[in-house]
Write an enzyme that holds these catalytic residues in place. Structure first.
Site, PDB file in Angstrom:
ATOM      1  N   PRO A  21       0.830  -1.213   0.000  1.00 23.64           N
ATOM      2  CG  PRO A  21      -0.810  -1.594   1.593  1.00 23.64           C
ATOM      3  CD  PRO A  21       0.507  -2.109   1.117  1.00 23.64           C
ATOM      4  CD  GLU A  22       2.605   3.034  -4.371  1.00 23.93           C
ATOM      5  OE1 GLU A  22       2.975   4.190  -4.592  1.00 23.93           O
ATOM      6  OE2 GLU A  22       2.753   2.111  -5.196  1.00 23.93           O
ATOM      7  CE  LYS A  69       5.276   3.353   0.821  1.00 22.86           C
ATOM      8  NZ  LYS A  69       6.077   2.353   0.103  1.00 22.86           N
ATOM      9  CG  ASN A  95       7.731  -0.875  -7.287  1.00 25.57           C
ATOM     10  OD1 ASN A  95       8.809  -0.318  -7.090  1.00 25.57           O
ATOM     11  ND2 ASN A  95       7.581  -1.866  -8.147  1.00 25.57           N
ATOM     12  NE  ARG A 155      11.133  -1.979  -4.216  1.00 29.39           N
ATOM     13  CZ  ARG A 155      10.328  -1.595  -3.224  1.00 29.39           C
ATOM     14  NH1 ARG A 155       9.188  -1.022  -3.505  1.00 29.39           N
ATOM     15  NH2 ARG A 155      10.673  -1.781  -1.971  1.00 29.39           N
TER      16      ARG A 155
END
Length: 264
Positions: A2-3, A51, A165, A250
């Site tokens: 989650p961003e 975050k 990301n 990633r």
């Protein structure tokens, strides 16, 4: 993972059902805090920081949680069946007379003194969606290590807090450089515009539509993002197939035509 926009939505949802209400149920299912009982305390607020989530209670206590890759908070009405995973994945339960907030698979969950919050979030750079947001400071933080790859620097929460990301890939596309381009290659005005763009994009995606993130302004299926998740599909600007590489689990996406610069 989650961003910042997702965390802001989670905080808003939790704050709406917990703030100003007395806890009628408290269950922290992690060994260190298994005997802690918050029942009877009033929740003061639920505040996002980058975050991180900070749930504050009267008496000077804060429940600090971080979702990382798989964690999630779900809210249920009284008597509603919980849906978020099997019971053994529940790490926290906070209940009021009307609602229950359930934290699933939370890799970070700790009860701390509110006065000591800086111990867990004091290292963070300016929060893109927070009251301390300062694009000039964020740009200066990025420039502090000019040799560092831009993508890596954007993901470092000590520079600016809230980018994950997806936004890293999208911001590098907007800057028209690859994520492996050294920060120092970009002029300071470009970094300032990039910091401002991060605020604009995250702010535009804090609405109540989880899973419908949009950075392009195009509201057609498959065209909501410039490069993220678009491997081998045509770039929305030039038509060149978007490329993808995975490093440390990633995924990184970029357009080899629109984004000149070093690659892995």
């Amino acid at each position: 993972m989650p961003e910042g926009d997702s965390i802001r939505r989670a905080a808003t949802r939790l704050h709406a059902v917990l703030a100003g209400r007395e806890l009628t149920r408290s269950d922290l299912r992690v060994p260190r805090f298994a005997t802690a009982d918050l029942t009877g305390r009033v929740t003061l607020d639920v505040t996002p920081r980058g975050k991180h989530l900070l749930t504050r209670f009267e008496g000077g206590l804060t429940l600090h949680s971080h979702l990382r890759m798989d964690g999630a908070w779900h809210v249920f009405t009284a008597g509603q069946k919980w849906r978020g995973g099997p019971d053994y994945e529940v790490r926290a339960v906070l209940g009021t007379a009307g609602h229950t907030a359930v934290g699933y698979r939370l890799p970070v969950l700790e009860l701390i003194r509110t006065a000591e919050e800086d111990r867990v979030v004091g290292h963070l750079g300016p929060d893109i969606l927070g009251p301390d947001w300062d694009p000039a400071r964020a740009a200066a933080n990025l420039l502090a290590s000019p040799e560092r790859p831009l993508g890596e620097a954007l993901l470092d929460q000590r520079n600016l807090a809230g980018i994950g990301n997806v936004y890293m890939c999208e911001l590098c596309f907007l800057a028209q450089v690859t994520p492996w381009t050294p920060v120092g290659v970009l002029p300071e005005p470009t970094l300032l515009r990039l910091a401002a763009a991060s605020h604009r994009l995250l702010s535009a995606n804090i609405g109540d539509r989880p899973g419908h993130r949009n950075t392009t302004g195009i509201h057609r299926p498959g065209q909501e993002l410039f490069v993220y998740g678009r491997r081998d599909r045509p770039c929305l600007r030039c038509g060149t197939p978007v490329r993808k590489v995975s490093q440390d689990d990633r995924p990184t996406y970029w357009c080899p035509h629109c984004q000149p610069g070093p690659t892995p």
